[in-house]
Design an enzyme around this catalytic site. Sequence first.
Site, PDB file in Angstrom:
ATOM      1  N   ARG A 198       0.949  -8.849  13.887  1.00  0.00           N
ATOM      2  CA  ARG A 198       0.283  -7.894  12.978  1.00  0.00           C
ATOM      3  C   ARG A 198      -0.512  -8.630  11.906  1.00  0.00           C
ATOM      4  O   ARG A 198      -1.620  -8.228  11.566  1.00  0.00           O
ATOM      5  CB  ARG A 198       1.313  -6.959  12.351  1.00  0.00           C
ATOM      6  CG  ARG A 198       1.864  -5.960  13.364  1.00  0.00           C
ATOM      7  CD  ARG A 198       3.151  -5.303  12.893  1.00  0.00           C
ATOM      8  NE  ARG A 198       2.981  -4.509  11.696  1.00  0.00           N
ATOM      9  CZ  ARG A 198       3.970  -4.262  10.834  1.00  0.00           C
ATOM     10  NH1 ARG A 198       5.177  -4.746  11.034  1.00  0.00           N
ATOM     11  NH2 ARG A 198       3.741  -3.521   9.777  1.00  0.00           N
ATOM     12  N   ARG A 208      12.053  -5.344   4.929  1.00  0.00           N
ATOM     13  CA  ARG A 208      11.725  -3.983   4.497  1.00  0.00           C
ATOM     14  C   ARG A 208      12.659  -2.970   5.172  1.00  0.00           C
ATOM     15  O   ARG A 208      12.958  -3.078   6.361  1.00  0.00           O
ATOM     16  CB  ARG A 208      10.269  -3.680   4.876  1.00  0.00           C
ATOM     17  CG  ARG A 208       9.853  -2.261   4.579  1.00  0.00           C
ATOM     18  CD  ARG A 208       8.370  -2.101   4.549  1.00  0.00           C
ATOM     19  NE  ARG A 208       7.753  -2.240   5.865  1.00  0.00           N
ATOM     20  CZ  ARG A 208       6.442  -2.137   6.079  1.00  0.00           C
ATOM     21  NH1 ARG A 208       5.619  -1.934   5.061  1.00  0.00           N
ATOM     22  NH2 ARG A 208       5.941  -2.260   7.297  1.00  0.00           N
ATOM     23  N   LYS A 247       0.826  -1.211   0.000  1.00  0.00           N
ATOM     24  CA  LYS A 247       0.000   0.000   0.000  1.00  0.00           C
ATOM     25  C   LYS A 247       0.866   1.270   0.000  1.00  0.00           C
ATOM     26  O   LYS A 247       0.600   2.197  -0.735  1.00  0.00           O
ATOM     27  CB  LYS A 247      -0.933   0.024   1.220  1.00  0.00           C
ATOM     28  CG  LYS A 247      -1.850  -1.181   1.330  1.00  0.00           C
ATOM     29  CD  LYS A 247      -2.844  -1.032   2.466  1.00  0.00           C
ATOM     30  CE  LYS A 247      -2.219  -0.894   3.847  1.00  0.00           C
ATOM     31  NZ  LYS A 247      -1.427  -2.073   4.307  1.00  0.00           N
ATOM     32  N   ARG A 263      11.800  -0.506  10.515  1.00  0.00           N
ATOM     33  CA  ARG A 263      10.747  -0.201  11.481  1.00  0.00           C
ATOM     34  C   ARG A 263      10.845  -1.156  12.660  1.00  0.00           C
ATOM     35  O   ARG A 263      11.082  -2.340  12.481  1.00  0.00           O
ATOM     36  CB  ARG A 263       9.374  -0.328  10.809  1.00  0.00           C
ATOM     37  CG  ARG A 263       8.849   0.992  10.294  1.00  0.00           C
ATOM     38  CD  ARG A 263       7.621   0.827   9.489  1.00  0.00           C
ATOM     39  NE  ARG A 263       6.541   0.123  10.192  1.00  0.00           N
ATOM     40  CZ  ARG A 263       5.301   0.008   9.717  1.00  0.00           C
ATOM     41  NH1 ARG A 263       5.011   0.553   8.546  1.00  0.00           N
ATOM     42  NH2 ARG A 263       4.373  -0.631  10.385  1.00  0.00           N
ATOM     43  N   ARG A 318      -9.160  -0.011   9.961  1.00  0.00           N
ATOM     44  CA  ARG A 318      -8.569  -1.305  10.307  1.00  0.00           C
ATOM     45  C   ARG A 318      -9.604  -2.267  10.862  1.00  0.00           C
ATOM     46  O   ARG A 318      -9.304  -3.422  11.106  1.00  0.00           O
ATOM     47  CB  ARG A 318      -7.506  -1.126  11.405  1.00  0.00           C
ATOM     48  CG  ARG A 318      -6.195  -0.537  10.964  1.00  0.00           C
ATOM     49  CD  ARG A 318      -5.393  -1.511  10.165  1.00  0.00           C
ATOM     50  NE  ARG A 318      -4.032  -1.735  10.585  1.00  0.00           N
ATOM     51  CZ  ARG A 318      -2.979  -0.972  10.283  1.00  0.00           C
ATOM     52  NH1 ARG A 318      -3.108   0.126   9.603  1.00  0.00           N
ATOM     53  NH2 ARG A 318      -1.766  -1.327  10.666  1.00  0.00           N
TER      54      ARG A 318
END
Length: 211
Positions: free
Chosen positions: A169, A125, A15, A158, A88
Amino acid sequence: MKPQLILLGAPGSGKGTQASRLVSELGYNHISTGELLRKEIKSGSELGQRVQGIMDAGKLVDDNTVLELLNANCDLSSNAYIFDGFPRNGEQSKLLDEVVIKEASSKAVYFEIDLDMLAARLTNRRTCSGCGEIYNLLSKAPKTEGVCDLCGSSLTQRKDDNEETVKTRLQVFKETIEPVLAHYESTGRLARVDASQAPDEVFKALRAITE
Ligand code: AMP
């Protein structure tokens, strides 16, 4: 005005990457609730201190806190936004319509992808601390390790992109996404894209949806 665009999808489904392109090529504004919350943590605000433990654990922050932050940071009277990371859950979908977007037109796009592909994407990432460009050590590594190709700033990982938090998550996502999809499907505003395709293909599909 263009419809407000709501990007739905699991963490790591692409996203953020697509949102940057939609901003630079189609003139949208990007609003990411995760990003707003991380800024609060960085600034050491009371709100930031309150949410830090929840975010580090990979759980969801309470609806009202996120809604307030969102409302304070967007002006829908003159701008078209990409909402990334909100809603969410089912309640947030209703709040977004009723309290934030109100009578403006909106469309949601679900980034469909096999969740088993995402843990490796997330733990690999890296994000540029300067311009926010997103890298992946497996599929889009920087030319020089730890350095952004675009602006030369250092890359960071992160805090919640570690194996254990990623598991939580993804589990939270599985448990909360269905009512969100149902909300947009029932009002005829849901499109789906195959997010396992190459980023250029995903962008083409998004472009077609926004036209
Ligand atoms: P993201 O950057 O979208 O992956 O979000 C990172 C973290 O911020 C999530 O794991 C949640 O702890 C929190 N967060 C972001 N958006 C929301 C939201 N809409 N509702 C609740 N928590 C959120």
